[in-house]
Design an enzyme around this catalytic site. Structure first.
Site, mmCIF file in Angstrom:
data_model
loop_
_atom_site.group_PDB
_atom_site.id
_atom_site.type_symbol
_atom_site.label_atom_id
_atom_site.label_comp_id
_atom_site.label_asym_id
_atom_site.label_seq_id
_atom_site.Cartn_x
_atom_site.Cartn_y
_atom_site.Cartn_z
ATOM 1 N N TYR A 113 43.645 24.986 50.740
ATOM 2 C CA TYR A 113 43.373 24.800 49.304
ATOM 3 C C TYR A 113 44.636 24.647 48.450
ATOM 4 C CZ TYR A 113 38.834 26.269 50.958
ATOM 5 O OH TYR A 113 37.669 26.350 51.668
ATOM 6 N N PRO A 126 32.595 21.376 45.877
ATOM 7 C CA PRO A 126 31.206 20.950 46.068
ATOM 8 C C PRO A 126 30.404 21.058 44.773
ATOM 9 C CG PRO A 126 31.833 22.738 47.586
ATOM 10 C CD PRO A 126 32.868 22.668 46.504
ATOM 11 N N HIS A 347 36.675 25.517 45.332
ATOM 12 C CA HIS A 347 36.389 26.111 46.633
ATOM 13 C C HIS A 347 37.346 27.226 47.067
ATOM 14 C CE1 HIS A 347 34.400 26.151 50.409
ATOM 15 N NE2 HIS A 347 34.076 24.893 50.456
ATOM 16 N N LYS A 432 12.254 24.083 59.133
ATOM 17 C CA LYS A 432 12.763 24.900 60.235
ATOM 18 C C LYS A 432 11.652 25.632 60.987
ATOM 19 C CE LYS A 432 14.397 28.773 57.439
ATOM 20 N NZ LYS A 432 15.515 29.667 57.152
ATOM 21 N N LYS A 436 11.754 26.112 64.968
ATOM 22 C CA LYS A 436 11.664 27.447 65.579
ATOM 23 C C LYS A 436 10.484 27.493 66.551
ATOM 24 C CE LYS A 436 13.266 30.369 61.768
ATOM 25 N NZ LYS A 436 12.849 31.474 60.915
ATOM 26 N N SER A 437 9.394 26.834 66.170
ATOM 27 C CA SER A 437 8.204 26.873 67.035
ATOM 28 C C SER A 437 8.499 26.224 68.386
ATOM 29 C CB SER A 437 7.020 26.177 66.350
ATOM 30 O OG SER A 437 7.178 24.770 66.429
ATOM 31 N N ASP A 443 19.497 25.193 63.008
ATOM 32 C CA ASP A 443 20.789 24.620 62.608
ATOM 33 C C ASP A 443 21.325 23.694 63.698
ATOM 34 O OD1 ASP A 443 23.057 24.608 60.654
ATOM 35 O OD2 ASP A 443 24.107 25.166 62.493
ATOM 36 N N TYR A 465 32.551 18.112 61.957
ATOM 37 C CA TYR A 465 32.917 19.455 61.457
ATOM 38 C C TYR A 465 31.679 20.118 60.882
ATOM 39 C CZ TYR A 465 35.576 22.781 58.445
ATOM 40 O OH TYR A 465 36.108 23.896 57.835
ATOM 41 N N SER A 467 30.849 24.034 59.145
ATOM 42 C CA SER A 467 31.447 25.334 58.818
ATOM 43 C C SER A 467 30.639 26.449 59.454
ATOM 44 C CB SER A 467 31.410 25.607 57.316
ATOM 45 O OG SER A 467 31.740 24.479 56.602
ATOM 46 N N THR A 478 36.011 30.900 57.341
ATOM 47 C CA THR A 478 35.222 30.007 58.207
ATOM 48 C C THR A 478 35.973 29.645 59.480
ATOM 49 O OG1 THR A 478 36.144 28.073 57.131
ATOM 50 C CG2 THR A 478 34.019 28.878 56.295
ATOM 51 N N SER A 567 27.640 20.959 56.551
ATOM 52 C CA SER A 567 27.514 22.384 56.303
ATOM 53 C C SER A 567 26.074 22.738 55.979
ATOM 54 C CB SER A 567 28.412 22.742 55.110
ATOM 55 O OG SER A 567 28.459 24.120 54.982
ATOM 56 N N GLN A 568 25.676 23.898 56.465
ATOM 57 C CA GLN A 568 24.371 24.413 56.061
ATOM 58 C C GLN A 568 24.592 25.400 54.921
ATOM 59 O OE1 GLN A 568 20.968 27.571 57.367
ATOM 60 N NE2 GLN A 568 21.877 26.462 59.069
HETATM 61 N N1 COA Z 1 13.983 29.937 68.729
HETATM 62 C C1 COA Z 1 13.369 30.356 67.624
HETATM 63 N N2 COA Z 1 14.027 30.690 66.478
HETATM 64 C C2 COA Z 1 15.366 30.570 66.485
HETATM 65 C C3 COA Z 1 16.071 30.112 67.614
HETATM 66 C C4 COA Z 1 15.315 29.805 68.784
HETATM 67 N N3 COA Z 1 15.898 29.362 69.895
HETATM 68 N N4 COA Z 1 17.373 30.094 67.341
HETATM 69 C C5 COA Z 1 17.504 30.525 66.067
HETATM 70 N N5 COA Z 1 16.292 30.816 65.562
HETATM 71 C C6 COA Z 1 15.977 31.370 64.235
HETATM 72 C C7 COA Z 1 16.940 32.467 63.871
HETATM 73 O O1 COA Z 1 16.513 33.690 64.376
HETATM 74 C C8 COA Z 1 16.916 32.403 62.356
HETATM 75 O O2 COA Z 1 15.730 33.041 61.930
HETATM 76 P P1 COA Z 1 15.531 33.543 60.388
HETATM 77 O O3 COA Z 1 15.243 32.318 59.583
HETATM 78 O O4 COA Z 1 14.352 34.417 60.491
HETATM 79 O O5 COA Z 1 16.788 34.231 60.019
HETATM 80 C C9 COA Z 1 16.756 30.934 62.077
HETATM 81 O O6 COA Z 1 16.195 30.369 63.259
HETATM 82 C C10 COA Z 1 18.042 30.225 61.728
HETATM 83 O O7 COA Z 1 18.947 30.301 62.806
HETATM 84 P P2 COA Z 1 19.880 29.080 63.195
HETATM 85 O O8 COA Z 1 19.311 27.833 62.657
HETATM 86 O O9 COA Z 1 20.187 29.155 64.640
HETATM 87 O O10 COA Z 1 21.202 29.239 62.443
HETATM 88 P P3 COA Z 1 21.838 30.292 61.490
HETATM 89 O O11 COA Z 1 20.983 30.591 60.341
HETATM 90 O O12 COA Z 1 22.307 31.398 62.348
HETATM 91 O O13 COA Z 1 23.069 29.432 60.945
HETATM 92 C C11 COA Z 1 25.332 28.766 60.899
HETATM 93 C C12 COA Z 1 24.087 28.923 61.769
HETATM 94 C C13 COA Z 1 26.453 28.215 61.740
HETATM 95 C C14 COA Z 1 25.044 27.768 59.771
HETATM 96 C C15 COA Z 1 25.672 30.159 60.294
HETATM 97 O O14 COA Z 1 25.989 31.040 61.339
HETATM 98 C C16 COA Z 1 26.838 30.142 59.377
HETATM 99 O O15 COA Z 1 27.964 30.350 59.794
HETATM 100 N N6 COA Z 1 26.596 29.896 58.058
HETATM 101 C C17 COA Z 1 27.626 29.855 57.038
HETATM 102 C C18 COA Z 1 28.096 28.445 56.856
HETATM 103 C C19 COA Z 1 28.928 28.321 55.610
HETATM 104 O O16 COA Z 1 29.729 29.160 55.279
HETATM 105 N N7 COA Z 1 28.700 27.206 54.920
HETATM 106 C C20 COA Z 1 29.288 26.978 53.629
HETATM 107 C C21 COA Z 1 30.529 26.201 53.642
HETATM 108 S S1 COA Z 1 30.973 25.822 51.993
#
Ligand code: COA
Length: 641
Positions: A113, A126, A347, A432, A436-437, A443, A465, A467, A478, A567-568
């Site tokens: 930064y 952002p 940021h 999602k 998940k299902s 993600d 990339y 984050s 990050t 990014s998420q």
């Molecule tokens: N089967 C069923 N459900 C699953 C699954 C599977 N195989 N794998 C994951 N899930 C579920 C998780 O349990 C979670 O459930 P919840 O909604 O009840 O909490 C949900 O799905 C989401 O998990 P997932 O999609 O795997 O990802 P996450 O939420 O752990 O996110 C990252 C992953 C990398 C985005 C997160 O760890 C992170 O670091 N986020 C911050 C990013 C950031 O800082 N961005 C801003 C930059 S400016």
């Protein structure tokens, strides 16, 4: 800024806050931090050299030819050999980690930064688009703005009282220090390096916000003489006063903050020579946050989500509302005349999630009527708005010299605005819950859809990339998830192969998602590739060594030229974050995965003949639907749909 006793008292064990360490020596910072913690969170680890380099090679492979890969392997082998430079740098890095609470923190703040000299607009800051509103009258606009202010101040109260719920990743508590860093904070331009000031963490923190309208800035004290937050009704009254006193646009001094940082750093020195300017700039920098009252969207694209996103990111340039901003300020809310509402954030002090939480709080606060405005307006007799000092106009002496600087800023910003194109959309095919299902990580699934979209368009993989949060660690920020993998390329090729059977496609999909999830696990646990390599590189520079060949190799260069910057940023409400691409021939893609839909903000640059965000959107939607069909055709778990 010295850390104060009152600040120490305001912090709990699970929370950490930081003084303006950029202005303090590193040693002082470490001591100050230690005195505030009894090690509530683990320290960011330094991964083993061998592990990082093996991971690194796997991420380089899909992006280079076989011959290039052999060269990269050779370079890596020399680097890590006992007589090579790698082990020496590793020792230095491990020593640094022993001496600090977070070996990366100040290096990261500077390299990511404060040393970054490109404009923060588009390149770094952002936008966050709030759920779209519909305003018919000025009253509607001002009422919403007033509620937003009260909601944000309520959030501030929660931060100050340390009652924002501590976040978790699985069972692990996350570092909450970023929450203390977003209110009352401002980036300060410098000629070669910027700094950052956390005014909100001073003993006597600021009690005002700044409201911008028609490029005029007004200071509003948001607490009364008893320390109570002004009511939404009082704020409407003050906002109306601001609007009435700024009916015509004035010199857009705020445009200076959109410039290349060296240029702005020099102009900043000039502007501060004048006493009145200095006082006005100080008030803007110190305020809790800035709120910009904008007119209707300028140059609408026909897609209201995209229009709102562009307005957040660059205010639609000099012909729009970019002069009605102060882009150095960490938090700037924007409230448009017709209902485009959002914010842009600088940021340096924080990632998206604390900002998205703030937005969710504001929207929930308003939805529940906690601002009290509706209730009060229903009362038959309304008490007069008394005892609220009128907003103070922050005046500027705009010399001829500064006028020329503003003209230059207009030209530079306009070219950025002309170059950035965005396509924002709400994908409603599924959300999602469906992913998940299918027993897949949402993600990782979405990341693979993005990889597939890129491959579909460009017929080759793109360095990618994402984050990952390292907030499991003290002062964590990050790590990069390198989403382009050997498995993601096999997946993309298989899906696009009309001859491949569905079962093979489904297997490739699951393998790619699994490989990504494994990288995520490494990254969030501090075992990614990029921050470790950065640490080794900066260790070499600090020691006065030559930058190792590894960092000049085609494998490194190509795998770090992130054509996909993603990014998420999840949010409870229908909102999404958005930003520009990281590289001229790249895409930006931010998403908010919701149970049954996904909000996307995507971007590209017009100057690149190769990229186009509308094409990217189409490829992404097609990829998502293909992946959905493949899972179902392969016998996916339909009952849960
Ligand atoms: N089967 C069923 N459900 C699953 C699954 C599977 N195989 N794998 C994951 N899930 C579920 C998780 O349990 C979670 O459930 P919840 O909604 O009840 O909490 C949900 O799905 C989401 O998990 P997932 O999609 O795997 O990802 P996450 O939420 O752990 O996110 C990252 C992953 C990398 C985005 C997160 O760890 C992170 O670091 N986020 C911050 C990013 C950031 O800082 N961005 C801003 C930059 S400016």
């Amino acid at each position: 800024m010295a850390l104060t006793a009152s600040l120490l008292l305001r912090q709990g064990l699970l929370y950490s806050a930081r003084s303006n360490f950029i202005k303090a020596s590193t040693a002082t910072m470490v001591m100050q931090s230690r005195s505030r913690h009894s090690d509530p969170l683990p320290h960011l680890p330094v991964p083993a050299l061998e592990d990082t380099l093996n991971k690194y090679l796997r991420t380089v492979k899909p992006l280079v030819t076989d011959d290039e890969f052999r060269v990269t392997e050779e370079i890596v082998n020399k680097f890590k050999a006992p007589e090579g430079i790698g082990p020496k740098l590793q020792v230095r890095l491990e020593q640094r980690a022993k001496a600090r609470e977070n070996w990366l923190y100040d290096w990261w703040m500077r390299s990511a930064y404060l040393d970054y000299r490109w404009p923060v607009v588009v390149w770094s800051s952002p936008g966050l688009v709030f759920p779209l509103q519909e305003f018919k009258t000025l009253d509607d606009q001002l009422s919403f703005a007033a509620k937003m202010i009260v909601g944000a101040l309520d959030y501030k109260r929660m931060v100050d009282e340390k009652i924002v719920p501590v976040e978790y990743m699985g069972k692990d508590k996350l570092d909450m220090s970023q929450y203390f860093n977003i209110l009352g904070t401002c980036r300060i331009p410098g000629v070669t390096r910027d700094s950052i000031s956390f005014f909100g963490q001073e003993a006597d923190p600021p009690k005002h916000i700044v409201v911008a309208h028609n490029n005029h800035f007004f200071k509003i004290n948001v607490y009364d003489k008893n320390g109570n937050t002004l009511s939404a009704r009082q704020l409407v009254h003050l906002l109306r006063n601001v609007v009435e006193r700024s009916t015509h646009p004035t010199n857009p001094v705020g445009l200076l903050t959109t410039q290349n940082r060296n240029v702005w750093g020099k102009a900043y020195k000039k502007i501060r020579k004048d006493r009145m300017n200095r006082a006005s700039v100080d008030e803007i920098q110190r305020c809790i946050f800035l709120l910009a009252l904008d007119g209707p969207i300028v140059n609408p694209t026909g897609n209201i989500m995209t229009d709102a996103a562009l307005n957040c990111v660059h205010g639609n340039g000099p012909e729009g509302y970019a002069g009605n901003r102060w882009y150095d300020k960490t938090l700037q809310f924007t409230v448009g005349k017709k209902g485009a509402v959002g914010l842009t954030y600088e940021h340096t002090p924080a990632e998206g999630p604390p900002i998205a939480n703030l937005m969710d709080h504001i929207m929930d606060f308003i939805a529940k009527g906690k601002d009290g405005l509706e209730a009060e307006s229903k009362q038959e007799i309304q008490l007069p708005v008394v005892d609220v000092p009128r907003p103070e106009r922050l005046m500027f002496n705009v010399s001829q010299d500064i006028k020329l600087e503003i003209e230059d800023a207009k030209v530079s910003l306009q070219s950025l605005v002309d170059d950035l194109e965005m396509t924002c959309f709400n994908f409603t095919g599924f959300g999602k819950n469906f992913i998940k299902s299918q027993k897949l990580s949402p993600d990782s699934f979405l990341q693979m859809a993005i990889q597939l979209a890129f491959y579909r368009i460009h017929k080759e993989p793109g360095a990618h990339y994402e984050s990952a949060s390292t907030r499991k660690f003290l002062y964590g920020r990050t790590e990069t998830i390198r989403s382009c993998s050997i498995e993601s390329v096999v997946f993309a090729k298989t899906i696009l192969d009309p001859e491949a059977p569905v079962s093979q496609k489904a297997t490739a999909l699951r393998n790619a998602v699994e490989a990504h999830k494994n990288y995520v696990k490494s990254a969030v646990n501090g075992h990614g590739v990029d921050r470790h390599l950065l640490g080794l590189k900066l260790s070499a520079i600090e020691a006065g060594f030559d930058v190792p060949t590894l960092f000049m190799d085609v494998g490194y260069i190509r795998s770090s030229h992130m054509r996909l910057s993603t990014s998420q940023v999840p949010a409870k409400c229908d909102a999404f974050m958005c930003f520009g691409p990281l590289v001229p021939d790249g895409y930006g893609c931010c998403y908010n995965p919701r149970p049954d839909n996904i909000m996307f903000g995507t971007s590209a640059f017009n100057s690149s003949p190769e990229t186009d965000s509308a094409t990217f959107r189409a490829a992404l939607e097609e990829s998502l639907m293909d992946m959905h069909s493949i899972l179902l055709a392969d016998g996916g778990i339909k009952s849960k749909l």
